[in-house]
Design a protein around this motif. Structure first.
Motif, PDB file in Angstrom:
ATOM      1  N   ASP A 198       0.821  -1.265  -0.094  1.00  0.00           N
ATOM      2  CA  ASP A 198       0.028   0.017   0.250  1.00  0.00           C
ATOM      3  C   ASP A 198       0.949   1.132  -0.170  1.00  0.00           C
ATOM      4  N   GLU A 199       1.872   1.248   0.792  1.00  0.00           N
ATOM      5  CA  GLU A 199       2.886   2.301   0.658  1.00  0.00           C
ATOM      6  C   GLU A 199       3.435   2.674  -0.510  1.00  0.00           C
ATOM      7  N   MET A 200       3.906   1.515  -1.244  1.00  0.00           N
ATOM      8  CA  MET A 200       4.600   1.731  -2.624  1.00  0.00           C
ATOM      9  C   MET A 200       3.376   2.321  -3.581  1.00  0.00           C
ATOM     10  N   ARG A 201       2.136   1.725  -3.728  1.00  0.00           N
ATOM     11  CA  ARG A 201       1.127   2.085  -4.330  1.00  0.00           C
ATOM     12  C   ARG A 201       0.807   3.734  -4.179  1.00  0.00           C
ATOM     13  N   GLU A 202       0.984   4.050  -2.923  1.00  0.00           N
ATOM     14  CA  GLU A 202       0.879   5.449  -2.651  1.00  0.00           C
ATOM     15  C   GLU A 202       2.059   6.543  -3.033  1.00  0.00           C
ATOM     16  N   LEU A 203       3.300   5.918  -3.018  1.00  0.00           N
ATOM     17  CA  LEU A 203       4.283   6.771  -3.590  1.00  0.00           C
ATOM     18  C   LEU A 203       4.645   6.710  -4.908  1.00  0.00           C
ATOM     19  N   THR A 204       4.142   5.887  -5.505  1.00  0.00           N
ATOM     20  CA  THR A 204       4.612   5.607  -7.200  1.00  0.00           C
ATOM     21  C   THR A 204       3.545   6.351  -7.861  1.00  0.00           C
ATOM     22  N   PHE A 205       3.948   6.283  -9.150  1.00  0.00           N
ATOM     23  CA  PHE A 205       2.885   6.988 -10.389  1.00  0.00           C
ATOM     24  C   PHE A 205       2.092   5.947 -10.940  1.00  0.00           C
ATOM     25  N   ASP A 206       2.860   4.849 -10.928  1.00  0.00           N
ATOM     26  CA  ASP A 206       2.203   3.519 -11.598  1.00  0.00           C
ATOM     27  C   ASP A 206       3.417   2.296 -11.069  1.00  0.00           C
ATOM     28  N   ILE A 207       2.390   1.178 -11.352  1.00  0.00           N
ATOM     29  CA  ILE A 207       3.368  -0.032 -11.025  1.00  0.00           C
ATOM     30  C   ILE A 207       3.002  -0.946 -12.137  1.00  0.00           C
ATOM     31  N   VAL A 208       3.981  -1.287 -13.058  1.00  0.00           N
ATOM     32  CA  VAL A 208       3.772  -2.234 -14.149  1.00  0.00           C
ATOM     33  C   VAL A 208       4.576  -3.439 -14.119  1.00  0.00           C
ATOM     34  N   ASP A 209       4.319  -4.202 -14.920  1.00  0.00           N
ATOM     35  CA  ASP A 209       5.077  -5.596 -15.039  1.00  0.00           C
ATOM     36  C   ASP A 209       6.464  -5.570 -15.535  1.00  0.00           C
ATOM     37  N   SER A 210       6.839  -4.993 -16.495  1.00  0.00           N
ATOM     38  CA  SER A 210       8.203  -4.867 -17.108  1.00  0.00           C
ATOM     39  C   SER A 210       8.477  -3.477 -17.605  1.00  0.00           C
ATOM     40  N   LEU A 211       9.671  -3.300 -17.987  1.00  0.00           N
ATOM     41  CA  LEU A 211      10.285  -2.206 -18.773  1.00  0.00           C
ATOM     42  C   LEU A 211       9.743  -2.029 -20.413  1.00  0.00           C
ATOM     43  N   GLU A 212       9.399  -2.949 -20.736  1.00  0.00           N
ATOM     44  CA  GLU A 212       8.341  -2.853 -22.018  1.00  0.00           C
ATOM     45  C   GLU A 212       7.232  -2.158 -21.796  1.00  0.00           C
ATOM     46  N   ASP A 213       6.586  -2.355 -20.600  1.00  0.00           N
ATOM     47  CA  ASP A 213       5.428  -1.351 -20.371  1.00  0.00           C
ATOM     48  C   ASP A 213       5.667  -0.171 -20.224  1.00  0.00           C
ATOM     49  N   VAL A 214       6.840   0.256 -19.395  1.00  0.00           N
ATOM     50  CA  VAL A 214       7.407   1.607 -19.502  1.00  0.00           C
ATOM     51  C   VAL A 214       7.805   2.255 -20.759  1.00  0.00           C
ATOM     52  N   ALA A 215       8.375   1.473 -21.811  1.00  0.00           N
ATOM     53  CA  ALA A 215       8.640   2.046 -23.066  1.00  0.00           C
ATOM     54  C   ALA A 215       7.275   2.347 -23.730  1.00  0.00           C
ATOM     55  N   LYS A 216       6.178   1.534 -23.831  1.00  0.00           N
ATOM     56  CA  LYS A 216       5.039   1.719 -24.238  1.00  0.00           C
ATOM     57  C   LYS A 216       4.358   3.290 -23.649  1.00  0.00           C
ATOM     58  N   TRP A 217       4.469   3.436 -22.264  1.00  0.00           N
ATOM     59  CA  TRP A 217       3.707   4.803 -21.412  1.00  0.00           C
ATOM     60  C   TRP A 217       4.691   5.727 -22.021  1.00  0.00           C
ATOM     61  N   LEU A 218       6.044   5.638 -22.143  1.00  0.00           N
ATOM     62  CA  LEU A 218       6.931   6.767 -22.449  1.00  0.00           C
ATOM     63  C   LEU A 218       6.947   7.355 -23.751  1.00  0.00           C
ATOM     64  N   ALA A 219       6.550   6.382 -24.859  1.00  0.00           N
ATOM     65  CA  ALA A 219       6.661   6.945 -26.137  1.00  0.00           C
ATOM     66  C   ALA A 219       5.988   8.313 -26.673  1.00  0.00           C
ATOM     67  N   PRO A 220       4.745   8.435 -26.080  1.00  0.00           N
ATOM     68  CA  PRO A 220       4.030   9.281 -26.596  1.00  0.00           C
ATOM     69  C   PRO A 220       4.493  10.453 -25.811  1.00  0.00           C
ATOM     70  N   ARG A 221       5.152  10.494 -24.817  1.00  0.00           N
ATOM     71  CA  ARG A 221       5.555  11.587 -23.795  1.00  0.00           C
ATOM     72  C   ARG A 221       6.933  12.206 -24.382  1.00  0.00           C
ATOM     73  N   LEU A 222       7.789  11.255 -25.263  1.00  0.00           N
ATOM     74  CA  LEU A 222       8.946  11.741 -25.596  1.00  0.00           C
ATOM     75  C   LEU A 222       9.020  12.453 -26.737  1.00  0.00           C
ATOM     76  N   SER A 223       7.892  12.064 -27.744  1.00  0.00           N
ATOM     77  CA  SER A 223       7.731  12.656 -28.931  1.00  0.00           C
ATOM     78  C   SER A 223       7.545  14.213 -28.947  1.00  0.00           C
ATOM     79  N   ALA A 224       7.202  14.833 -28.002  1.00  0.00           N
ATOM     80  CA  ALA A 224       7.014  16.160 -27.796  1.00  0.00           C
ATOM     81  C   ALA A 224       8.298  17.078 -27.487  1.00  0.00           C
ATOM     82  N   ASN A 225       9.332  16.165 -26.842  1.00  0.00           N
ATOM     83  CA  ASN A 225      10.622  16.852 -26.197  1.00  0.00           C
ATOM     84  C   ASN A 225      11.298  17.404 -27.376  1.00  0.00           C
TER      85      ASN A 225
END
Length: 225
Positions: A198-225
């Motif tokens: 519960d503490e980790m859910r409170e402190l984190t923005f999200d919890i995902v299964d793998s770095l592949e999921d991180v890449a999917k989340w990041l892709a649209p947020r990098l294109s505007a950089n």
């Protein structure tokens, strides 16, 4: 930082996040303890995950007493871990290459903030084929206070020249998440040996299964950089 804020830099933990090394480190602790005649239960070894080396030493003394052969134990762990790594047991976690390639594509700076020593960090990254893929590395030797203190993450953000609130931290350990959160950095948990709480859910923005999921989340947020 809102969900729509672009990410200008990424700061990675190493053990258990980039490298499938936490299990190896636990195995090495058990091997070293056994060689010295001590039983090292898995739950005790797991409790040291994400802890700086100095705190790990304190935990061993608190559990096994002042007479415990501390130096021999950790020297033995280092020897056992070295052997496991040399035997080819060290591998990268799922999605590492895909995520680093995405950051390369968008020229996003990245750093490592780890509780491991500089020697172990450099050696393990080279063994895993990740040497040279990070703009900065902050090891336990490079800060006065390790995780869960904010210093490792603040130091990494400063080394990249990016404000903490514009960074994204990726962590698997509780203390690492606490450190990133204390530094004012949005953090995503990618669990390894430690389950979300519960503490980790409170402190984190999200919890995902793998770095592949991180890449999917990041892709649209990098294109505007």
């Amino acid at each position: 930082m809102s969900d729509n804020t672009t990410v200008n830099a990424v700061i990675f933990d190493m053990d258990g996040l980039l490298l499938d090394s936490e299990t190896l480190a636990m195995d090495a602790l058990v091997i070293s303890g056994r060689e010295l005649g001590y039983d090292m239960p898995d739950d005790f070894c797991q409790a040291m995950i994400g802890m700086p080396a100095d705190r790990c030493r304190e935990m061993v003394v608190e559990t096994y007493g002042e007479d415990f052969p501390l130096k021999a134990f950790f020297d033995g762990q280092e020897t056992a871990l070295h052997r496991l790594v040399e035997e080819g047991a060290l591998t990268t976690k799922k999605g590492v290459e895909k995520l680093l390639d995405l950051l390369d594509q968008h020229q996003i700076p990245r750093a490592i903030a780890t509780s491991s020593s500089r020697y172990r960090t450099d050696r393990h990254l080279e063994k895993a084929g990740l040497g040279g893929r990070f703009n900065a590395i902050v090891s336990r030797d490079d800060v006065s206070q390790g995780k869960p203190h904010a210093e490792p993450y603040l130091t990494a953000a400063k080394a990249l020249g990016v404000e903490p609130e514009r960074c994204l931290a990726l962590e698997d350990s509780y203390n690492g998440i606490r450190a990133a959160h204390a530094a004012g950095i949005r953090v995503i948990m990618v669990p390894d040996l430690l389950p979300p709480t519960d503490e980790m859910r409170e402190l984190t923005f999200d919890i995902v299964d793998s770095l592949e999921d991180v890449a999917k989340w990041l892709a649209p947020r990098l294109s505007a950089n």
